[in-house]
Design an enzyme around this catalytic site. Structure first.
Site, PDB file in Angstrom:
ATOM      1  N   CYS A 114      -6.551 -38.656  -2.054  1.00 35.55           N
ATOM      2  CA  CYS A 114      -7.037 -39.075  -3.373  1.00 35.55           C
ATOM      3  C   CYS A 114      -6.519 -38.122  -4.453  1.00 35.55           C
ATOM      4  CB  CYS A 114      -8.557 -39.207  -3.370  1.00 35.55           C
ATOM      5  SG  CYS A 114      -9.175 -40.194  -4.769  1.00 35.55           S
ATOM      6  N   HIS A 209      -9.820 -42.585   1.127  1.00 34.10           N
ATOM      7  CA  HIS A 209     -10.564 -41.506   1.780  1.00 34.10           C
ATOM      8  C   HIS A 209     -10.706 -41.758   3.279  1.00 34.10           C
ATOM      9  CE1 HIS A 209     -11.882 -39.161  -1.741  1.00 34.10           C
ATOM     10  NE2 HIS A 209     -11.760 -40.319  -2.372  1.00 34.10           N
ATOM     11  N   GLU A 211     -11.427 -39.795   5.511  1.00 33.19           N
ATOM     12  CA  GLU A 211     -12.565 -39.047   6.077  1.00 33.19           C
ATOM     13  C   GLU A 211     -13.853 -39.847   6.016  1.00 33.19           C
ATOM     14  OE1 GLU A 211     -13.120 -38.294   1.715  1.00 33.19           O
ATOM     15  OE2 GLU A 211     -11.431 -38.589   3.073  1.00 33.19           O
TER      16      GLU A 211
END
Length: 235
Positions: A114, A209, A211
């Site tokens: 990002c 993202h 994660e």
């Protein structure tokens, strides 16, 4: 064989409450280091430091992840500030741009997530769209949308099909930085992933993202590249 050490940039929040304390704190969401660990790496958190020490810090690591966060100050790419651009994160900008520069100079595998992808583009002389509509539904709420890999790129080799990804951003890559190519796009044409054109160099940025959805494909590739680089340096 030891797991490769993957550094993850952190940032300082001036007021963070935990237990009885309310203090300045260097932090990063747990999803980042959990993703590194799930991909086979050992995570090391990197608090802000003097930019001139970036190469020294990275000399002890095998790979670098630059985390998401606030807008990159447009002064770093010579643009006037849009009213919708967030307040400058001066310390973080200088530290992370130094980390990126040191990683590129050393040939270290690098993943920008990002803001990290945006900073990578800026570090290589690119610019950003300071505001786009449609990629953030509400403050603090992750959106999901499909991204399409660009054939022939490293990202396409890792994720061959269109994929739904978790995203939260209002800025995006405009003019590409030196030696970068687009490796994934949203349906509306927004640049969603970039990478160095040189296939021998593992440098990738993703706008979303990973994660948050625990998709380890890109991170596992970073860890593998870090392992291979360490093996060559040691041998």
């Amino acid at each position: 064989m030891h797991r490769p050490l993957i550094g993850i940039s952190t940032y300082v929040e001036a007021s963070t409450r935990y237990g009885v304390w309310d203090l300045p704190t260097a932090l990063v969401p747990t999803g980042y280091y959990e993703l590194v660990q799930a991909a086979g790496g050992a995570a090391v958190l990197l608090p802000p430091d003097e930019p001139g020490r970036a190469a020294e810090v990275l000399s002890r690591l095998d790979g670098l992840v630059v985390a998401g966060g606030p807008d990159v100050d447009p002064l770093h790419y010579g643009a006037a500030r849009d009213p919708r651009t967030g307040a400058p994160a001066t310390v973080r900008d200088h530290w992370e741009l130094a980390l990126i520069g040191a990683a590129l100079a050393s040939g270290m595998p690098l993943l920008g997530i990002c803001r990290g992808m945006q900073a990578l583009n800026v570090a290589l002389g690119g610019t950003l769209h300071q505001h786009i509509d449609g990629h953030v539904d509400a403050p603090g709420v992750t959106s999901w949308h499909p991204v399409r890999p660009v054939p022939g790129t490293r990202y396409a080799a890792l994720v061959a099909e269109e994929a739904e990804v978790p995203t939260y951003h209002h800025q995006a890559v405009d003019r590409l930085g030196r030696d970068l190519i687009v490796s994934a796009q949203a349906v509306d044409g927004t640049v969603e992933a970039i990478e160095l054109a040189d296939p021998a160099r593992w440098v990738v940025g993703v706008q979303w993202h990973p994660e948050r959805d625990k998709d380890t494909r890109v991170m596992s590739s970073l860890v593998s590249a870090a392992t291979a680089r360490t093996t060559v340096l040691v041998s």
